[in-house]
Motif scaffolding. Structure first.
Motif: not given
Length: 1072
Positions: A55-59, A89-92, A115-123
């Protein structure tokens, strides 16, 4: 937006199409079958693989990772998911404050977000790829800290990345592919490297290259380290974009408050293309648009995408050219003249700096100033202008420091030394050390300057502003692709060899029709050593394989190579009826024959391609070829019409019909383009390209060249049958301005054993009755291809009759003789009128042989020797030059107008003299004694790239074989550039694509040929890029043509009667 439908339609994968390529020029890291150590990331046990980012990476990195998830879906049918490791998580988001619509005083509105791309729950168990930027990604930094990831090869380097397979990268994941970048664009390039290798071309949207489908995808075990690009800033300039691109934009995007819809939706497609092409730098569209103003989200969006934003050579301080006119001049705030309005203009610059400050990390500042509307500053005197510009740039730099609160050396800047600005350097202009010197070409692809002297050690470095499109003198060229990749490679490699490695920016006009040269340009900028001057065919093969598959790649490469030469002989807009000769050397016919063969070959490939690949092939290959063929059909047809009309042929009218049919075909080609893919690219090819008529600016509508119509209801007063011969506009019987009044004889060019195997004459109708005709020769060993026929308006046919010599039965003596061809008709006085003598065609014949002691070399024929430059016999090195000097000559294959070129090498070689440089050596046998034999070189239109103080030169020596070398004549063939003016004769040089065709050009030396015999011709190119394309030794027989006589017979290579030698197209070819 209209285009969303097209994007969805054309992203469909090609069913059953096996993937086959790696990223163009890149190390292969993707496979499509299992192999030792390979890691399956698609098609295995994981139903929906996941990509992990932090999440702390560049958009912009996260956004590109989202593209990768979709790219896998485009290839496999199943999108990957994207996670930042956090549930729910919400999109970046990327935050920015858009500017208000007050463009003289900087103010911003409330914060908005992308808004960045949509996230999915981590797997973790589904994670197959982890992406991140070193120092800006927690997951990557944790891997480095744990000793699981070695990034030492890329740390601190520009736009570098590694891709590797790592065991147990995160809890619950046994194995994953790790893409790590040294900076955000390094990471993005690593992401798109995967996209390209799995089968998504960078041109999947802009050129409709279909996605390659595969279910099983593996990452190979070796890993990859990609270091810094060869050129730091690499990009393109959208320019001259009316009517084509602007028409298309207006059709597909809503208008902005100030013009057609060059908005953020449009530019998001441009940004994606840039990054997929491994480029990073953009000069936005210029004409009737204002990038930062038309859509206030465009500038922050560029930064969010990690695009380095600049502005063109005529748009300083991050402000669009049209802003000053719209918001200052129109509001009464004074002129664009620093000597009169410096306070207002400084404020204008301050606003540009304030607006760009939030995005300064991805900004490259254009400094300096030109006159209104991309013109020179006039009326002030050079000394004053130089002083004023130095003060102006000093103030610009102070503004950047003050507004950005940085040391000026920390803000990358360039000063584009375009046109007259380059000459200010020689007038004493001082440019701060840290500003990049952006040298410009001459707008026609010829680099004007490279760094010299202490310029090579400047901290700001140097770059090149190059052109694939241009509006201006000598004429616009902005319709479709006419770029020869071999020339681009030679010129850009030359610039790089002299240190121009900081910025490469190219004018791509409307962008769309220039996909191929743009890709090649940017690939060279990314890896200069991979794609040298000898690697153009390899690059083309790799490109064709990526876009169309291996089955047709070799054929496409050959087609593209031929097209590059045919199109680059003369920009399509500069082709006119007078250019190619229809009477000498069969030039017009040969040109049309080459285009016809090329069109047939391209059409055959198109017909064999599956339906999904046909649009891309049409857009990038077939359309330019068909368009080029039509251009030449129209203009050569119009030239032939005028010749026929002057000869009073009925066929003049048939030529009009033929030209009209070709003209209609041109319109149909544009209509076909507009209807392609349900109109996706409608208006993109609106650019006019017929009707320039000697003027530089684009015509407002396509117009045919002038032609003449013959009155067919009344016969010629000289009779209904006419005769014309090769090499002359004249006709007999009758009077015209091309031969003596009442003359009844025409003379063909000569034949001899070492010359062309045939000559021709035409028998044609110029009346309203049918007439039989007969021809006979007075020498039995002179043969005609046809001895009789019928001409006339009904069933008669005009005849081209070929004349040849049966050398085996000709007298075996040295002799010059003349064969007479006599004519008669079967329609009495209606055939040949009584008051003109019976027509006679004469053929001079030179019965001669070369002595046995001359066994290898070029033999004179028709009072000339023409040689393709690369066909030298040897390289002569002066005795005082060490054998290991390293200086030699390189042949540039498939380069130039007819065959290739040859140039001094390596490109970093300093200027030479005949005493220090090797020479090209050609062996000749000459029959004609003449006191003034002209040796003319056809040289590429290179400029004085080492400055006018070190002008380009060549040298020539012609002397009897075995004798002492004649004193070389050293010639400076490129004059000085003064102010906005190019060197004398430059206009013809770039139009003709050579120095050496126009009378003003200085590429001819004169020699005394005292007697028949063997001669040695030595030619020195005294600096790299003095490129010899053709050599013509004129002993009094050269006739006017565009490409020059065909290459002469070469004893030891050619066989008498086999080497046709009737046109330039008969010469030995290079392809592949």
């Amino acid at each position: 937006m209209r285009l969303s439908l097209f994007r969805c339609q054309f992203l469909a994968a090609v069913t059953g199409f096996a993937p086959f390529v790696v990223a163009l020029g890149q190390q292969q890291i993707i496979g499509f079958a299992n192999s030792d150590g390979a890691f399956q990331i698609a098609g295995g046990s994981i139903a929906q693989p996941q990509i992990l980012v932090s999440s702390n990476d560049y958009w912009g990195v996260i956004r590109a990772a989202g593209d990768l998830t979709k790219d896998f879906g485009r290839v496999t049918g199943t999108n990957f998911t994207l996670s930042n490791g956090e549930a729910g998580a919400e999109p970046a988001v990327y935050e920015y404050k858009p500017i208000t619509r007050n463009y003289t005083h900087y103010e911003v509105n409330n914060t908005q977000v992308f808004h960045g791309p949509a996230y999915t729950n981590p797997s973790a168990e589904n994670t197959v790829i982890i992406v991140g930027t070193l120092g800006h990604s927690k997951v990557i930094d944790d891997l480095v800290a744990a000793g699981k990831l070695n990034t030492s090869d890329i740390e601190g380097k520009w736009e570098s990345f590694t891709t590797s397979i790592v065991q147990d990268p995160i809890a619950g994941c046994s194995k994953a592919v790790i893409i790590v970048g040294s900076d955000p664009r390094g990471t993005i390039f690593g992401i798109y490297d995967i996209s390209e290798q799995i089968g998504v071309s960078p041109w999947y949207w802009w050129a409709d290259v279909p996605i390659k489908q595969s279910k099983d995808i593996y990452v190979l075990p070796d890993g990859k380290v990609q270091g810094p690009p060869s050129v730091k800033y690499r990009g393109f300039f959208i320019n001259d974009e009316q009517p084509g691109l602007s028409g298309w934009v207006g059709w597909n995007y809503p208008d902005t408050p100030y013009g057609v819809g060059y908005n953020a939706d449009f530019y998001s497609n441009v940004f994606e293309l840039l990054l997929r092409l491994r480029a990073n730098y953009l000069w936005p569209a210029l004409w009737a648009t204002m990038f930062e103003v038309d859509d206030p989200t465009s500038q922050p969006l560029a930064d969010a995408w990690e695009i380095v934003l600049g502005s063109s050579h005529t748009e300083p301080m991050m402000r669009a050219q049209n802003e000053f006119g719209t918001f200052y001049i129109d509001e009464g705030l004074g002129p664009w003249a620093y000597n009169l309005n410096n306070k207002t203009i400084d404020e204008y610059f301050v606003y540009g700096a304030q607006r760009a400050k939030p995005y300064a990390r991805n900004s490259l500042w254009t400094m300096g100033m030109r006159g209104t509307g991309d013109t020179a500053i006039e009326g002030l005197g050079v000394e004053f202008i130089v002083s004023m510009l130095e003060a102006l740039v000093h103030n610009q730099r102070a503004i950047i420091e003050d507004v950005l609160d940085v040391k000026i050396e920390e803000a990358p800047q360039l000063w584009c030394l375009y046109k007259e600005v380059m000459s200010y350097i020689q007038q004493g202009l001082t440019i701060p050390e840290d500003i990049t010197l952006l040298w410009a070409d001459d707008n026609w692809g010829n680099v004007r300057r490279v760094p010299i002297g202490n310029e090579t050690t400047r901290s700001g470095g140097a770059g090149v502003y190059y052109h694939f499109d241009y509006v201006g003198d000598t004429r616009n060229y902005k319709w479709i692709n006419t770029v020869q990749l071999e020339k681009t490679a030679e010129q850009m490699q030359l610039a790089y060899a002299h240190g121009a490695d900081r910025i490469w920016i190219v004018n791509v006009g409307d962008l769309k029709p220039l996909e191929i040269p743009l890709t090649h340009f940017l690939d060279m900028a990314y890896d200069i050593n991979k794609w040298g001057v000898d690697d153009v065919s390899n690059w083309t093969l790799a490109w064709a394989t990526r876009e169309f598959g291996p089955e047709y790649a070799s054929s496409i490469t050959e087609i593209m190579t031929r097209f590059g030469m045919f199109a680059a002989r003369r920009k399509f807009e500069l082709v006119e009826p007078y250019v190619y000769s229809t009477i000498n050397y069969n030039e017009g016919d040969a040109v049309l024959g080459q285009w016809q063969g090329l069109a047939q070959d391209a059409q055959a490939i198109y017909d064999q391609l599956d339906e999904a690949h046909q649009p891309a092939f049409f857009e990038m290959i077939l359309h330019p070829i068909l368009g080029g063929q039509i251009i030449h059909q129209v203009h050569i047809g119009a030239a032939r019409n005028m010749v026929y009309a002057n000869q009073h042929r009925n066929a003049a009218n048939e030529m009009i019909s033929s030209v009209l049919a070709s003209f209609d075909a041109d319109a149909e080609l544009t209509i076909r383009w507009d209807s392609l893919l349900d109109g996706k690219w409608k208006h993109m090819l609106d650019q006019t390209h017929f009707g320039y008529d000697g003027y530089w600016q684009q015509p407002m509508r396509n117009v045919l060249p002038a032609m003449a119509y013959v009155q067919t209801a009344i016969s010629s007063i000289a009779g209904s049958v006419g005769i014309a011969v090769e090499g002359s506009n004249a006709s007999i019987p009758g009077d015209d301005k091309y031969h003596a009044n009442s003359g009844n004889t025409l003379v063909l060019p000569s034949l001899d054993p070492y010359g062309p195997v045939i000559r021709w004459f035409d028998v044609f109708s110029r009346g309203k009755v049918n007439c039989d005709w007969k021809a006979e020769t007075d020498l039995p060993w002179v043969k005609l291809s046809q001895y009789n026929g019928t001409v006339g308006p009904d069933n008669g046919t005009d005849s081209r009759v070929f004349v040849s010599v049966d050398w085996a039965n000709a007298p075996q003596i040295v002799n010059n003789t003349v064969a007479n061809i006599n004519f008669s008709t079967g329609c009495g006085r209606q055939g040949f009128s009584n008051w003109y003598g019976r027509p006679i065609v004469q053929l001079p014949i030179n019965l001669r042989t070369v002595p046995s002691n001359f066994s290898l070399g070029f033999v004179e024929s028709d009072k000339h020797v023409a040689i393709e430059g690369p066909h030298y016999q040897r390289i002569h090195t002066p005795s005082n030059v060490p054998a290991d000097s390293g200086i030699t000559y390189k042949t540039l294959k498939n380069y130039g107008r007819t065959l290739g070129g040859v140039t001094l090498w390596p490109q970093s070689t300093s200027p030479q003299t005949p005493e220090t440089a090797p020479a090209l050596e050609y062996d000749l046998y000459l029959f004609t004694n003449i006191s003034k034999a002209n040796v003319t070189l056809h040289l590429s239109p290179t400029q004085n790239y080492l400055s006018d103080e070190t002008p380009l030169e060549f040298a020539v020596s012609l002397f009897p074989a075995g004798a002492e070398q004649a004193e070389p004549q050293v010639v400076q063939f490129v004059g000085d550039s003064v102010g906005v003016d190019m060197p004398p004769g430059w206009g013809r040089a770039v139009a003709d694509v050579i120095w050496g065709l126009a009378p003003i050009h200085n590429t001819t030396t004169t020699w005394n040929i005292a007697q028949e015999g063997a001669y040695t011709l030595r030619i020195w190119g005294l600096a790299p890029s003095v490129i010899v394309q053709k050599v013509i030794v004129d002993l009094g027989g050269v006739r006017p043509s565009y490409l020059g006589p065909p290459e002469n017979f070469f004893l030891g290579r050619d066989e008498i009667g086999v080497y046709n030698q009737t046109s330039f197209a008969d010469a030995y070819r290079y392809v592949g």
